[in-house]
Enzyme design. Sequence first.
Site, short mmCIF file in Angstrom:
data_model
loop_
_atom_site.label_atom_id
_atom_site.label_comp_id
_atom_site.label_asym_id
_atom_site.label_seq_id
_atom_site.Cartn_x
_atom_site.Cartn_y
_atom_site.Cartn_z
N SER A 49 0.82 -1.20 0.00
CA SER A 49 0.00 0.00 0.00
C SER A 49 0.86 1.26 0.00
O SER A 49 1.60 1.50 -0.96
CB SER A 49 -0.97 -0.06 1.19
N ASP A 64 -8.09 -5.80 -5.71
CA ASP A 64 -7.92 -4.55 -4.98
C ASP A 64 -8.23 -3.36 -5.89
O ASP A 64 -7.77 -3.33 -7.04
CB ASP A 64 -6.49 -4.45 -4.45
N HIS A 122 -6.42 -6.36 -1.39
CA HIS A 122 -5.30 -5.50 -1.05
C HIS A 122 -4.21 -6.24 -0.27
O HIS A 122 -3.03 -6.05 -0.51
CB HIS A 122 -5.85 -4.34 -0.22
#
Length: 482
Positions: free
Chosen positions: A201, A399, A456
């Site tokens: 991320s 994601d 994710h």
Amino acid sequence: MRSQFLCVLACLTLSSALPAQELGRDAAPELRGKRSFVKRDGVDHTIFEHEATGATIDFVTNSGICETTPGVNQYSGYLSVGSNENMWFWFFEARNNPTTAPLATWFNGGPGCSSMIGLFQENGPCHFVNGASTPSLNPYSFNEYANMLYIDQPIGTGFSYGTDPVTSTVTAAPYVWNLLQAFFAQFPQYENRDFGIFTESYGGHYGPEFASYFEAQNAAIAKGTLTGQNVSLVALGINNGWYDPIIQYKAYVDFSYNNTYTPLISASQHTSYLNTYTQSCLPALKKCSTVTGSNSACETADNTCYNDIEGPLSQVADFDVYDIREPSADPYPPETYVSYLQSSAVMSAIGAKSTYAECPDAPYEKFAASGDDARSFFATLSTVVQSGITTLIWAGDADWICNWFGGLAAANAIVYSGQTAFQSKAVSSYTVSGTSAGTFKSVGNLSWLRVFGAGHEVPYYQPAAALQAFKQTMMKQAISST
């Protein structure tokens, strides 16, 4: 302040064989202090207090929490120095060959999100199966192969507490390097191991900057202009990373229209959003990306692109931005680990002094005020790849928030000797023991991997594929099918 951080752990290492005692006038100046053992809530803590600085390290050995494999050591606690800065770490020895296994560290993103997310939901020694209230051993833990260090940074994130001096990715890097220096001083047996940085991320910012900073520090140590321990960095892995907003804000538009799960917008909406990107978001980002890009210009770019692109697109349908297959009201994976870490019994056992906060606002707001989100770390990533570090750019394909369209575009744009060949190379099937897990391509020391059926947090959804890719990258190899 940073020199104090290094000193306290060096002191602890040099005095670690001594019984609890004062180290007085006959000791070298840097050794003067006190090493002691205390019991809190029935739990033994090791503490070293440095006379000159007042700095301390306070940790618990083998808490019995999470990693319950017989004979596998773990350490959890705080490194504290200066004006109330207490950074949390949790270290797990490798389950196999710990005396020779490499060392890797894990960082979650945010900015301001705890690495306990990765530890308990993704790749740590334990996990919560189907939302269970207590953890069980994770057979796909990254410490199956490597000694693993999880760090809550910046201060105020997770279990870390106190005064937070960090306002950006660049200002975060020295504190992480200092913590590693401290770790090596306390655990010198890991000093010369191959070392990897794995993150996700906002790790698309963290990973390149931390790697680049470590290499710069290594160069200074080699030249004799800095005293410290060389970090033998060999690998960088970033899944579903936020690398470059110019590439990735456009990817929001394209992925929302053309992903392989469910289109979120129509063709006309796609055209409209692309026009908005070109007319408002992109010009603002270009103002931020100039050499003189100010904090205010970058903060404006961040707000502009969120208000015109990311925010509206995230509301066009009922979906979880971290997994397009899930509804927004049902976050996935389950968050049961949070209640577990907030229990007084667990906090006492591991030596935590602050109530766990998964993604608190305060650290994030400091990054937002400096416009850090809108800054590109793409050039830094390219420099890291150019240096020869084995690099894996990977993404779960369900994601939305850091989607694989943007990840692949970023990987293709990395500037290094193999760039042309990498761009033109077709992807191949990536298999784990013969089972399809995604598609990949590799040229030289750069690999790209799209993981099928993963949101994710890739290791949560596809743990076997994640562990295989992790091991191959830590082995300084291009990823490959098995």
